[in-house]
Scaffold this active site. Sequence first.
Site, PDB file in Angstrom:
ATOM      1  N   GLY A  32      -2.583  -5.678  -1.082  1.00 34.26           N
ATOM      2  CA  GLY A  32      -2.301  -5.797   0.347  1.00 34.26           C
ATOM      3  C   GLY A  32      -2.547  -7.192   0.904  1.00 34.26           C
ATOM      4  O   GLY A  32      -2.233  -8.198   0.274  1.00 34.26           O
ATOM      5  N   ASP A  34      -5.270  -8.774   1.271  1.00 35.54           N
ATOM      6  CA  ASP A  34      -6.232  -9.494   0.440  1.00 35.54           C
ATOM      7  C   ASP A  34      -5.514 -10.278  -0.668  1.00 35.54           C
ATOM      8  O   ASP A  34      -5.737 -11.490  -0.852  1.00 35.54           O
ATOM      9  CB  ASP A  34      -7.175  -8.438  -0.161  1.00 35.54           C
ATOM     10  CG  ASP A  34      -8.490  -9.003  -0.648  1.00 35.54           C
ATOM     11  OD1 ASP A  34      -8.733 -10.198  -0.443  1.00 35.54           O
ATOM     12  OD2 ASP A  34      -9.275  -8.235  -1.230  1.00 35.54           O
ATOM     13  N   SER A 122      -7.836  -1.525   7.512  1.00 34.60           N
ATOM     14  CA  SER A 122      -7.931  -0.132   7.022  1.00 34.60           C
ATOM     15  C   SER A 122      -6.635   0.664   7.115  1.00 34.60           C
ATOM     16  O   SER A 122      -6.597   1.816   6.662  1.00 34.60           O
ATOM     17  CB  SER A 122      -9.044   0.666   7.735  1.00 34.60           C
ATOM     18  OG  SER A 122     -10.311   0.215   7.326  1.00 34.60           O
ATOM     19  N   TYR A 126      -6.420   1.837   2.585  1.00 36.98           N
ATOM     20  CA  TYR A 126      -7.574   2.616   3.042  1.00 36.98           C
ATOM     21  C   TYR A 126      -7.192   3.799   3.936  1.00 36.98           C
ATOM     22  O   TYR A 126      -8.054   4.566   4.359  1.00 36.98           O
ATOM     23  CB  TYR A 126      -8.611   1.724   3.716  1.00 36.98           C
ATOM     24  CG  TYR A 126      -9.459   0.928   2.732  1.00 36.98           C
ATOM     25  CD1 TYR A 126      -9.228   1.007   1.360  1.00 36.98           C
ATOM     26  CD2 TYR A 126     -10.492   0.101   3.160  1.00 36.98           C
ATOM     27  CE1 TYR A 126      -9.994   0.284   0.449  1.00 36.98           C
ATOM     28  CE2 TYR A 126     -11.271  -0.628   2.256  1.00 36.98           C
ATOM     29  CZ  TYR A 126     -11.015  -0.527   0.897  1.00 36.98           C
ATOM     30  OH  TYR A 126     -11.781  -1.230  -0.003  1.00 36.98           O
TER      31      TYR A 126
HETATM   32  P1  ADP Z   1      -6.875  -1.894   3.790  1.00 34.39           P
HETATM   33  O1  ADP Z   1      -7.352  -1.784   2.366  1.00 34.39           O
HETATM   34  O2  ADP Z   1      -7.962  -2.344   4.747  1.00 34.39           O
HETATM   35  O3  ADP Z   1      -6.149  -0.673   4.249  1.00 34.39           O
HETATM   36  P2  ADP Z   1      -4.360  -3.326   3.271  1.00 34.39           P
HETATM   37  O4  ADP Z   1      -4.231  -4.749   2.901  1.00 34.39           O
HETATM   38  O5  ADP Z   1      -3.975  -2.302   2.239  1.00 34.39           O
HETATM   39  O6  ADP Z   1      -5.890  -3.140   3.761  1.00 34.39           O
HETATM   40  O7  ADP Z   1      -3.510  -3.020   4.564  1.00 34.39           O
HETATM   41  C1  ADP Z   1      -3.868  -3.372   5.878  1.00 34.39           C
HETATM   42  C2  ADP Z   1      -2.600  -3.611   6.688  1.00 34.39           C
HETATM   43  O8  ADP Z   1      -2.101  -4.904   6.405  1.00 34.39           O
HETATM   44  C3  ADP Z   1      -1.447  -2.652   6.408  1.00 34.39           C
HETATM   45  O9  ADP Z   1      -0.866  -2.283   7.658  1.00 34.39           O
HETATM   46  C4  ADP Z   1      -0.480  -3.505   5.582  1.00 34.39           C
HETATM   47  O10 ADP Z   1       0.879  -3.101   5.775  1.00 34.39           O
HETATM   48  C5  ADP Z   1      -0.699  -4.856   6.168  1.00 34.39           C
HETATM   49  N1  ADP Z   1      -0.336  -6.038   5.349  1.00 34.39           N
HETATM   50  C6  ADP Z   1      -0.146  -6.132   4.001  1.00 34.39           C
HETATM   51  N2  ADP Z   1       0.166  -7.412   3.671  1.00 34.39           N
HETATM   52  C7  ADP Z   1       0.167  -8.135   4.824  1.00 34.39           C
HETATM   53  C8  ADP Z   1       0.431  -9.503   5.148  1.00 34.39           C
HETATM   54  N3  ADP Z   1       0.742 -10.410   4.220  1.00 34.39           N
HETATM   55  N4  ADP Z   1       0.327  -9.879   6.467  1.00 34.39           N
HETATM   56  C9  ADP Z   1      -0.007  -8.990   7.427  1.00 34.39           C
HETATM   57  N5  ADP Z   1      -0.255  -7.695   7.174  1.00 34.39           N
HETATM   58  C10 ADP Z   1      -0.165  -7.268   5.892  1.00 34.39           C
END
Ligand code: ADP
Length: 173
Positions: A32, A34, A122, A126
């Site tokens: 994601g 991260d 999250s 998550y």
């Molecule tokens: P968590 O483990 O806290 O749920 P995620 O990274 O899986 O974190 O997802 C958190 C949110 O960020 C989701 O809505 C996802 O679609 C979004 N997301 C993923 N990649 C990016 C990005 N490059 N920029 C902004 N939002 C993102």
Amino acid sequence: MTTLHLVQGDITEQGVDAIVNAANSSLLGGGGVDGAIHRRGGPDILAECRELRASRYGKGLPTGQAVATTAGRLDARWVIHTVGPVFSRSEDRSGLLASCYRESLRVADGLGARSVAFPAVSAGVYGWPLEDAARIAVATVRGAQTAVDDVRFVLFDERAYEAFAAQVRRPQP
Ligand code: ADP
């Protein structure tokens, strides 16, 4: 006075003082947001995360807390890593999700950051339901005591953008 902005797009493309990462407690990278932050920001961020694991956060960063590192090659000065709670139907963890936003802003204040970009913490792997994640995010940032004057929620897709927009439009009590 903090102004809220909504952006649909990729948080790693934002030019702000601090980009918030929805990290996991290992601080050693994940999928994601991260994964995207470490990919685009380069190895300096991970190197600093490893140092944090070797010093202050031997057991990892606890859920609801936040810590800053350099932003590597990102167009930002810092990345603020925060660990959102995994959604649970049997336990109310919304206090921990609110804490992510509050603690990230507290860390931002400590750094002197004035503009901060948040993802929907999250709401991805998550599993937090989007409408509720958006409600907690917007209410917590609105209620925070902070010197940050530009808070930008960066939502990856249209559904997430609309969920946050609905919360921002809601009349405030
Ligand atoms: P968590 O483990 O806290 O749920 P995620 O990274 O899986 O974190 O997802 C958190 C949110 O960020 C989701 O809505 C996802 O679609 C979004 N997301 C993923 N990649 C990016 C990005 N490059 N920029 C902004 N939002 C993102």
